[in-house]
Design a protein around this motif. Sequence first.
Motif, PDB file in Angstrom:
ATOM      1  N   LYS A  83       1.036  -0.661   0.184  1.00 45.56           N
ATOM      2  CA  LYS A  83      -0.351   0.222  -0.291  1.00 45.56           C
ATOM      3  C   LYS A  83       1.297   1.696  -0.128  1.00 45.56           C
ATOM      4  N   PRO A  84       2.181   1.726  -0.970  1.00 40.89           N
ATOM      5  CA  PRO A  84       2.324   2.715  -0.752  1.00 40.89           C
ATOM      6  C   PRO A  84       1.825   4.555  -0.610  1.00 40.89           C
ATOM      7  N   ASP A  85       0.694   4.520  -0.661  1.00 44.45           N
ATOM      8  CA  ASP A  85       0.190   5.762  -0.623  1.00 44.45           C
ATOM      9  C   ASP A  85      -0.485   5.677   0.956  1.00 44.45           C
ATOM     10  N   ASP A  86      -0.230   4.775   1.460  1.00 44.00           N
ATOM     11  CA  ASP A  86      -0.187   5.191   3.196  1.00 44.00           C
ATOM     12  C   ASP A  86       0.248   5.039   3.867  1.00 44.00           C
ATOM     13  N   PRO A  87       0.408   5.927   4.982  1.00 44.48           N
ATOM     14  CA  PRO A  87       2.066   6.407   6.128  1.00 44.48           C
ATOM     15  C   PRO A  87       1.763   5.082   6.518  1.00 44.48           C
ATOM     16  N   ALA A  88       0.056   5.474   7.397  1.00 48.46           N
ATOM     17  CA  ALA A  88      -0.533   4.502   8.791  1.00 48.46           C
ATOM     18  C   ALA A  88      -0.106   2.905   8.487  1.00 48.46           C
ATOM     19  N   PHE A  89      -0.099   2.796   7.661  1.00 49.42           N
ATOM     20  CA  PHE A  89       0.169   1.222   6.897  1.00 49.42           C
ATOM     21  C   PHE A  89       1.531   1.266   7.200  1.00 49.42           C
ATOM     22  N   ALA A  90       2.561   2.170   6.268  1.00 54.23           N
ATOM     23  CA  ALA A  90       3.856   1.638   6.368  1.00 54.23           C
ATOM     24  C   ALA A  90       4.129   2.132   7.671  1.00 54.23           C
ATOM     25  N   LYS A  91       3.812   2.898   8.928  1.00 57.14           N
ATOM     26  CA  LYS A  91       3.884   3.085   9.894  1.00 57.14           C
ATOM     27  C   LYS A  91       4.390   1.120  10.827  1.00 57.14           C
ATOM     28  N   ALA A  92       2.973   1.081  10.566  1.00 57.51           N
ATOM     29  CA  ALA A  92       2.730  -0.297  12.008  1.00 57.51           C
ATOM     30  C   ALA A  92       3.546  -1.712  10.821  1.00 57.51           C
ATOM     31  N   LEU A  93       3.411  -1.595   9.218  1.00 60.54           N
ATOM     32  CA  LEU A  93       4.969  -2.375   9.054  1.00 60.54           C
ATOM     33  C   LEU A  93       6.227  -1.840   9.502  1.00 60.54           C
ATOM     34  N   ASN A  94       6.707  -1.166   9.733  1.00 62.83           N
ATOM     35  CA  ASN A  94       7.809  -0.591  10.936  1.00 62.83           C
ATOM     36  C   ASN A  94       8.161  -1.509  11.685  1.00 62.83           C
ATOM     37  N   TYR A  95       6.760  -0.634  12.328  1.00 64.12           N
ATOM     38  CA  TYR A  95       6.549  -0.798  13.586  1.00 64.12           C
ATOM     39  C   TYR A  95       7.176  -2.996  13.814  1.00 64.12           C
ATOM     40  N   MET A  96       6.721  -3.484  12.575  1.00 67.30           N
ATOM     41  CA  MET A  96       6.483  -5.277  13.401  1.00 67.30           C
ATOM     42  C   MET A  96       7.490  -5.921  12.541  1.00 67.30           C
ATOM     43  N   GLY A  97       8.493  -4.995  11.447  1.00 65.92           N
ATOM     44  CA  GLY A  97       9.438  -5.588  10.880  1.00 65.92           C
ATOM     45  C   GLY A  97       9.494  -6.000   9.466  1.00 65.92           C
ATOM     46  N   MET A  98       7.894  -5.568   9.075  1.00 65.48           N
ATOM     47  CA  MET A  98       7.443  -6.622   7.662  1.00 65.48           C
ATOM     48  C   MET A  98       7.912  -5.797   6.845  1.00 65.48           C
ATOM     49  N   THR A  99       7.408  -6.636   5.657  1.00 64.15           N
ATOM     50  CA  THR A  99       8.156  -5.884   4.387  1.00 64.15           C
ATOM     51  C   THR A  99       6.623  -6.120   3.375  1.00 64.15           C
ATOM     52  N   PRO A 100       6.709  -4.379   2.689  1.00 66.04           N
ATOM     53  CA  PRO A 100       5.431  -5.058   1.797  1.00 66.04           C
ATOM     54  C   PRO A 100       5.850  -6.494   0.593  1.00 66.04           C
ATOM     55  N   GLY A 101       4.838  -6.690   0.286  1.00 67.27           N
ATOM     56  CA  GLY A 101       5.044  -8.859  -0.562  1.00 67.27           C
ATOM     57  C   GLY A 101       5.893  -9.927   0.365  1.00 67.27           C
ATOM     58  N   GLU A 102       6.214  -9.044   2.191  1.00 65.10           N
ATOM     59  CA  GLU A 102       6.900 -10.762   2.351  1.00 65.10           C
ATOM     60  C   GLU A 102       6.047 -11.736   2.469  1.00 65.10           C
ATOM     61  N   ARG A 103       6.027 -13.185   2.666  1.00 67.93           N
ATOM     62  CA  ARG A 103       5.650 -14.568   3.245  1.00 67.93           C
ATOM     63  C   ARG A 103       5.524 -14.361   4.156  1.00 67.93           C
ATOM     64  N   LEU A 104       4.451 -14.381   4.526  1.00 65.69           N
ATOM     65  CA  LEU A 104       4.463 -14.704   6.383  1.00 65.69           C
ATOM     66  C   LEU A 104       4.817 -16.474   6.863  1.00 65.69           C
ATOM     67  N   LEU A 105       4.516 -17.280   5.443  1.00 69.15           N
ATOM     68  CA  LEU A 105       5.268 -18.406   6.217  1.00 69.15           C
ATOM     69  C   LEU A 105       6.747 -18.217   6.271  1.00 69.15           C
ATOM     70  N   ASP A 106       7.073 -18.781   7.360  1.00 72.19           N
ATOM     71  CA  ASP A 106       8.714 -19.762   7.938  1.00 72.19           C
ATOM     72  C   ASP A 106       9.205 -18.252   8.032  1.00 72.19           C
ATOM     73  N   LYS A 107       8.941 -17.392   8.714  1.00 72.94           N
ATOM     74  CA  LYS A 107       9.153 -16.121   9.189  1.00 72.94           C
ATOM     75  C   LYS A 107       9.550 -16.615  10.247  1.00 72.94           C
ATOM     76  N   PRO A 108      10.449 -16.726  10.904  1.00 75.34           N
ATOM     77  CA  PRO A 108      11.012 -16.536  12.716  1.00 75.34           C
ATOM     78  C   PRO A 108      10.145 -16.100  14.175  1.00 75.34           C
ATOM     79  N   ILE A 109      10.424 -16.445  14.626  1.00 69.74           N
ATOM     80  CA  ILE A 109       9.458 -15.990  15.910  1.00 69.74           C
ATOM     81  C   ILE A 109      10.202 -16.828  17.218  1.00 69.74           C
TER      82      ILE A 109
END
Lengths: 203, 466
Positions: B313-339
């Motif tokens: 969601k390139p034009d959504d600053p709230a979304f970018a802020k949330a992903l930044n907090y979560m350490g996630m990147t757009p397009g990233e696959r969830l399966l196999d992410k270390p926890i």
Amino acid sequence: MPYPQNTSQSYEMQPIKSVKSRTVVLPSTDIDTDQIIPARFLRTTTKEGLGKQLFSDWRYDANGTPKTDFVLNLPESQGAAILVAGNNFGCGSSREHAPWALMDFGIRAVISTEIADIFSSNALKNGLLPLVIDKATHAWLMEHPGADVEIDLETTTLKLPDGKSVKFPIEAFARYCLLNGIDELGYLLNQDDAISRHERAYP
Amino acid sequence: MSQKTLFEKVWERHEVVPETADTPAVLYIDLHLIHEVTTPQAFTLLREQNLKVRRPDRILATMDHSTPTTTEEIFGRIPIRMESAAQQIHKLEDNCREFGIELLGMTHKDRGIVHIIGPELGATQPGKTIVCGDSHTATHGAFGALAFGIGTTEVGHVLATQSLLQRRPKTLAINVKGRLPAGVAAKDLILAIIGKIGVGGGTGHVIEYRGEAISALSMDERMTICNMSIEAGARAGMIAPDETTFEYLNGRPKAPQGAAWDKAVAAWRELKSDAGARFDREVDIDASALEPMITYGTHPGMVLPISGSVPTKPDDPAFAKALNYMGMTPGERLLDKPINIVFIGSCTNARLSDIQLAARVIKGHKVAAGVRMLVVPGSQQIKHAAEALGLDKIFLDAGAEWRESGCSMCIGMNGDLAGKGEYVVSTSNRNFEGRQGQGARTLLASPATAAAAAIRGRITDPRQFL
């Protein structure tokens, strides 16, 4: 009018006719009550002093030093009593510590396009005005932090710096109580006979 | 005109005074649940105004939010580590003693998370109005009760008058068609619903969950659904009571007994929305198309099927802020992410069937190296029932921690905390920033998904272990 006079049992509240202030803008959407006041500050048995923990994790760094880039820490935000925030403000938990913290900090009204139900109910009981306004006015306020606005509770209008006014909805009884400094508990206590009848009908 | 929704039937039966344009309804409250965190200020108000508690017999108190979960602290072998928590606990003990309120205190065999013990003891019943100073009070709606969270001022109102001033909310029907596929849990369904209608989608409404998939759920599963109504903005969620409900309640200590039971069940059978009753809104969802769900952002509406990838969601600053907090990147696959941590607990998913499901997944496996797994039963009764089935052994053998009941790491105000930057696969209800500890990153999921993540140390589709 069906309303009670202020009874001796009523909690002393200051009447609120209007709030006039500069705004401070927190543009995030879905600001939840865990951000407004994190749960670790709920281990208290009083209402007082929560303002210093308002937005704690956004306001302070790990050492407890205020973050200079957070909007509430900016010099121009000091003394502003009206918070303009993104859609769905106050979602999440029922903690009344959220309005207590905002009030203690000096915020007297929150303006958004949507405000969560429980937060809104809690805010009204503490003299904090939760204003839901139209998207266009909200967008203008978001783009003009520091705007001087006035919330007139008698006419239920928000007056903008250019002289324009917009109406806002507010629950009628809550408005009456705020305007007259009446606590809702006094009204409920006066319903004693009706409550007793209900208890007899449905034991 | 005579066709009413379930909500309308319960609401109207509790109207002491109906609402007018000028005044809200006075709504009678049948059951008031209280706990240590949101009540001290309400009792202070009563004392200041010299008021009595109107109906102490309609109040049930317990302690759960700020209570520790270590056996040593709960049973007093060592003092409670957090002085402020100890103060709240003692305050509730004093208040209950002074005002004559039944308290399931620290060492009581029936203590537990407030929304778990109400149903467990049979105090939660169809058609009741139930409130508590906690937003997850919606849980009790699983029995066809009208149950919602209130603030501390309102706690004071109910203590003093057993009533509340309320505007009548709107109604939202969520029609769930089809059946949940194997390996897809009630938690996955409610996360999918929140993803569909949004975290503000139910604001101002009471939800009624209906349809084939809902009728097929157990009471534990229905409670998981109703519990998270507030995560869609709805103060209350309801499910019409049926044979599953009655079977659950029959014989529980606070449920009606003998002739009173038969009479109660006859009345409860009327508690369903009439055919043709109108809702203000309706939303349809197909349960059969769902897969296990997991959140990736900072509110429960930021949720994906577990095989999904983080949206762009390139034009959504709230979304970018949330992903930044979560350490996630757009397009990233969830399966196999270390926890880092797995938390099985909370009023959403800490009932016996949740713990059984997690145990089934982890049995014979080990918690992955470097991963911490915390299992916190929802009540002392559940803890003992699980121990009688040997489930504690399964978790302990796998390398997990097995604790006394409480809210624990769902709310992180009791000593159970995740660290900055750590990923927690959690069966709880909120993935807000800092909810489980400052800087902690919460991934909400079902007990099966959480347990599967513990085994692999990565986000994992639980179906391979079921």
